[in-house]
Design a protein around this motif. Structure first.
Motif: not given
Length: 257
Positions: A18, A22, A101, A128-131, A187, A191, A250, A252, A254
């Motif tokens: 993942w 990104l 991430n 920029i993050t995703s969790c 968003e 996944k 996730r 996400e 930006e």
């Protein structure tokens, strides 16, 4: 919680995949300064450093065990690591990109993180993050809730609660704006996480579901993990190729300063 960095490094392929997804959207030039928040074992941070020969990359994590492992494992001239809490970023106008991430669902104060991230970025710097996001891992959480209500495990869990902080876009948009960010994308993304067989799923439980597994005495921990694994697979069997599937969500983000 006490992390085992070596065990985590061997059982975090989905997180690495993942992170690279990104990264593929970043269009880096090679001279950026980057902060990796929640760098863990450091492999993703080291990927950044190798891709940015003229840049500077710092990885931070609240786990001393993870930072020590990263420092021992990766020696790159433009790479550094430090033990820092994501809620207490004390940088000012220092980074072109803040990246995170599979980490922030561990953090109980996202507004504090966002405010610190905004201060740490240069003008036009990007976040920029995703969790883990709202609705994520619901089948796993349901399985844990089922098991910890039973003997002999219930005595270790006087009350059951979701230990993670899974948010949706409704909560997150005002937090980003209050911190000063301009939102480029926000968003929830479904996944499909896969693990190789029963052993792969059990290894994931052992290495990342620490609020549950470390509540159980070490002498009983393997039995607890095995019971959770088998209960989950009874409801969601391995596919024809022997893979276990977990439906994740996730969040996400930006944004830019």
């Amino acid at each position: 919680m006490k992390w085992n960095p070596r065990d985590y490094a061997q059982n975090s392929n989905a997180q690495l995949k993942w992170a690279r997804e990104l990264r593929s959207r970043l269009s880096l030039h090679g001279s950026e300064s980057i902060l990796d928040v929640g760098c863990g074992d450091g492999k993703i941070t080291a990927d950044f450093a190798e891709a940015l020969p003229n840049g500077q990359v710092m990885g931070i994590d609240s786990s001393q065990e993870m930072i020590a492992y990263a420092q021992e494992t990766y020696s790159i001239s433009n790479l550094s690591f430090a033990c820092v809490d994501a809620r207490s970023l004390n940088f000012a106008n220092q980074f072109d990109l803040i990246f995170s991430n599979a980490v922030l669902h561990w953090v109980d104060n996202h507004p504090a993180f966002l405010q610190g991230a905004y201060r740490a970025l240069n003008s036009n710097g990007r976040l920029i993050t995703s969790c883990g996001g709202a609705g994520g891992a619901i089948d796993i959480l349901d399985t844990f809730a089922q098991i910890v209500a039973q003997n002999p495990w219930h005595k270790y869990f006087p009350e059951f609660r979701n230990p993670y902080h899974f948010y949706g876009t409704t909560e997150y948009e005002p937090w980003l704006k209050a911190a000063g960010f301009n939102i480029d994308r926000l968003e929830l993304v479904p996944k499909d996480m896969t693990h190789s067989g029963e052993s792969g799923l059990a290894s994931w439980f052992r290495t990342t579901w620490l609020p549950f597994t470390q509540a159980v005495p070490e002498s009983d921990r393997d039995r607890f993990i095995s019971e959770v694994t088998q209960t989950y697979l009874a409801k969601f069997p391995l596919d024809a190729n022997g893979f276990a599937h977990v439906q994740m969500v996730r969040l996400e983000v930006e944004a830019h300063r």
